[in-house]
Design an enzyme around this catalytic site. Structure first.
Site, PDB file in Angstrom:
ATOM      1  N   TYR B 101      46.222  43.683  37.031  1.00  0.00           N
ATOM      2  CA  TYR B 101      45.704  42.396  37.510  1.00  0.00           C
ATOM      3  C   TYR B 101      45.568  41.470  36.319  1.00  0.00           C
ATOM      4  O   TYR B 101      45.062  41.869  35.263  1.00  0.00           O
ATOM      5  CB  TYR B 101      44.325  42.605  38.151  1.00  0.00           C
ATOM      6  CG  TYR B 101      43.591  41.311  38.456  1.00  0.00           C
ATOM      7  CD1 TYR B 101      43.658  40.732  39.719  1.00  0.00           C
ATOM      8  CD2 TYR B 101      42.837  40.662  37.473  1.00  0.00           C
ATOM      9  CE1 TYR B 101      42.994  39.546  40.001  1.00  0.00           C
ATOM     10  CE2 TYR B 101      42.175  39.470  37.744  1.00  0.00           C
ATOM     11  CZ  TYR B 101      42.256  38.918  39.010  1.00  0.00           C
ATOM     12  OH  TYR B 101      41.608  37.746  39.275  1.00  0.00           O
ATOM     13  N   GLU B 184      46.955  33.265  38.755  1.00  0.00           N
ATOM     14  CA  GLU B 184      46.656  34.691  38.972  1.00  0.00           C
ATOM     15  C   GLU B 184      47.909  35.444  39.367  1.00  0.00           C
ATOM     16  O   GLU B 184      48.733  34.930  40.125  1.00  0.00           O
ATOM     17  CB  GLU B 184      45.605  34.807  40.089  1.00  0.00           C
ATOM     18  CG  GLU B 184      45.156  36.226  40.386  1.00  0.00           C
ATOM     19  CD  GLU B 184      44.188  36.264  41.564  1.00  0.00           C
ATOM     20  OE1 GLU B 184      42.968  36.239  41.330  1.00  0.00           O
ATOM     21  OE2 GLU B 184      44.647  36.308  42.725  1.00  0.00           O
TER      22      GLU B 184
END
Lengths: 288, 362
Positions: B101, B184
């Site tokens: 992530y 992101e």
């Protein structure tokens, strides 16, 4: 009072614009009633030689400071050029830049505040109404008639809600030392903690009301940072998540920054929190 | 404004971040030309809708070349959390060895870019922070830096492949240059052929859309569009009390007071600074046009805004709902004079006005 007093010289950037010109006259009107210096010069590129409300206009901040002694600039420049105006002010030796302008891209704001800091200049705002120290000085657009001189400091992320609360304080016999609108954007210069640190060094200020809203955690960080007696009010208890409530900074993101958890954390730190603006004066009277 | 996945991937790709090969289609018929054939046998179809939990809601389907057309028809026929599917991204299927992530957001407290990197991706980062805090690493970068310092990249990466450092730095550059509030990649995956951004999210600062050449929000309701045209800040809620205020804080405080007195607001509408007669008329008409609105509260503090202008705007709007007015400040008396004897209820304080509105709404 904090940041500035009646002896402080002030310049206005964006002086020949509609807002700039209008507020130069209001700031100077206030300066006349309190015997202050007020706005000594205006800045608008390409407008050197003009006058606004009797105030001489220069092309650059540097030119203005060559002729006049000023420590503070109030910025009315449009959003696309406002960050540049903050940096120009700092670079020329201004130590306090008050940025009224709304809608400045947040990356521009971050860069301008960094640059200002490196040049010893504090930034209030952007997207703020400025500040007023009743009986001393008005920097920005706050309506002067609601404020009265006294011992209560006010720090707020809002504009009109601040006026509402200043009005409540005045009606309750609680005058103000300085009322600072720190701005409704996600990234701002002076935070609650920064302003509270100034109030700690100010003998006039006995207690502080902090007016916060949804988004971020600057209110809690401020409350933790100070020993001053403070009372808080947080707007946006009924705000739905992920919706921007007018201010660019007033948004609950990823479950963070909602009003209830803010209020809870403030209370955990021993801060009385008003559930309505009208409760603020009574809560302050309990503290002093 | 939040960009769709394919738009974000296009931008990330242009910064040299590896993204899966894919094509965007606007209908199942777009596949007839064979545009998706080069993607290999296994493909993924991803509905381009702005909703969270898209996969669980049925917005991501697997297919092979044989079943692709049927699967596409199926997906275009669906609504994902109430939003119809108009665009589908067809991508090559990638073989995932590990999921990471990475995100970059604005940290309001430090006024810097906050980079998060986690050794486990594909899940909500909040749950990683809770359950496995050691897997999550952070770094704050002042955005006056053009690149993320190398030591930070090393610290963020930990034991992940070296290639991750490049991806993080490229994402940081995209974040800065595209005026992002959030960039992101979740998950960022390692495959036998290297690191790939399997998903992409990019939120661009609304105040920078113009210089980024990005068109404003596509998914506005008709009323939201009108509000934007007039420069109002407007949020629709689901109560009966229409709310008009000037200033975000004052308007929010009005909504909170309505809740305090157990009423329900129908909307948030901040007319902004210097509201004149026209703007007030448009604001009142807009709010009154919502069928559930039984009563409207107008709470305005005059400064630059003049109360007589506000009053004229209210009268001109001529709506059928009861309007409760709280006006204070510049030309307050003139404003009250204009409204007198015309059936409006005038209150001196915001609290009295809200109490009256809540009573009327019952």
């Amino acid at each position: 009072m904090i940041y500035a007093d009646k002896k402080t010289g002030v310049i206005v950037t964006g002086a020949t614009g509609k807002q700039g010109a209008f507020h130069i006259s209001l700031m100077n009107e206030y300066a006349r009633t309190v015997g202050g210096r007020g706005v000594v010069a205006g800045v608008s590129p390409g407008r050197a030689g003009q006058e606004v409300d009797g105030v001489p206009v220069y092309n650059t901040v540097r030119d203005a400071l060559r002729e006049h002694d000023a420590a503070c600039s109030v910025i009315f420049v449009p959003a696309f050029a406002a960050a540049d105006s903050i940096m120009e002010s700092a670079n020329a030796g201004i130590t306090l830049a008050v940025a009224i302008t709304e809608h400045i891209p947040v990356h521009d704001t971050m860069k301008a505040i960094s640059f200002a800091g490196m040049n010893g200049c504090s930034v209030i705002g952007p997207n703020c109404p400025g500040l007023i120290s009743p009986g001393e000085i008005k920097l920005g657009i706050m309506p002067a008639h609601l404020a009265t001189r006294g011992n209560i400091g006010v720090i707020s992320r809002s504009g009109t809600l601040t006026y509402e609360i200043v009005d409540e304080l005045t009606k309750a016999g609680l005058g103000q030392s300085t009322v600072v609108g720190i701005g409704g954007d996600p990234v701002i210069g002076q935070t609650f903690a920064d302003v509270l640190a100034r109030f700690e060094d100010d003998p006039q200020t006995k207690a502080v009301a902090i007016i916060g809203e949804v988004g971020g955690s600057l209110e809690e960080e401020g409350a933790k940072s100070t020993d001053l007696p403070i009372v808080a009010y947080i707007a946006g208890v009924s705000a739905p998540p992920e919706k921007r409530m007018g201010h660019a900074g007033a948004i609950i993101e990823g479950g963070e920054g909602d009003a209830r958890s803010k209020i809870e954390r403030l209370r955990e730190n021993g801060v009385p929190v008003a559930s309505r603006p009208s409760e603020i004066p009574a809560l302050i009277k309990k503290l002093i | 404004m939040k960009l769709l996945e394919y738009e974000a991937k296009k931008i990330f790709g242009s910064y040299g971040i590896p993204v899966p090969r894919g094509v965007l289609i606007h209908s199942p018929e777009d596949l007839e030309s064979g545009v998706a054939e080069s993607l290999g046998d296994g493909v993924v179809l991803k509905a381009q809708v702005d909703v969270g939990g898209r996969g669980k809601a049925g917005g991501i389907l697997m297919a092979d070349q044989g079943s692709l057309a049927g699967t596409a028809r199926d997906l275009f026929g669906r609504e994902i959390k109430g939003i119809p599917v108009r665009e589908v991204l067809v991508e090559e299927r990638i073989s995932i060895e590990h999921e990471y992530y990475v995100s970059i957001a604005i940290d309001r407290s430090s006024r810097k870019a906050l980079i998060l990197f986690a050794d486990s991706g594909g899940v909500e980062i909040e749950s990683v922070a809770r359950e496995n805090p050691d897997a999550l690493r952070k770094a704050s970068v002042p955005v006056i830096l053009h690149d993320v310092p190398a030591f930070m990249l090393r610290e963020l990466r930990g034991d992940a492949p070296k290639e991750v450092e490049k991806v993080i730095n490229r994402l940081y550059r995209a974040f800065c240059e595209k005026d992002a509030l959030l960039a992101e990649i979740n998950p960022l995956v390692s495959t036998p052929s290297g690191i790939v951004a399997a998903d992409a999210k990019l939120i661009v600062d609304d105040n920078a859309l113009k210089r980024q050449g990005i068109e404003q929000n596509r998914d506005l309701s008709e009323r939201e569009r009108v509000a934007e045209e007039h420069g109002f800040s407007y949020v629709e809620l689901d109560g009966e009390i229409g709310v008009i205020g000037n200033g975000a804080g004052l308007t929010m405080a009005t909504l909170d007071l309505i809740e305090f007195y157990h009423g329900k607001a129908a909307n948030f509408l901040d007319v902004g600074g210097g509201a004149d007669q026209e703007r007030v008329r448009h604001a009142v008409s807009l709010v009154a046009g919502v069928s559930s609105v039984r009563v409207i509260i107008v709470n305005l503090l005059g400064g630059i805004t003049r109360c007589d202008d506000v009053a004229r705007g209210i009268v001109e709007a001529g709506v059928h709902q009861q309007i409760i007015v709280r006006l204070a400040g510049t030309n307050e008396d003139l404003g009250k004079e204009i409204l007198a004897g015309k059936g409006y209820r005038m209150m001196d304080s915001m609290e009295d006005a809200v109490r009256a509105a809540v009573e009327e709404s019952r």
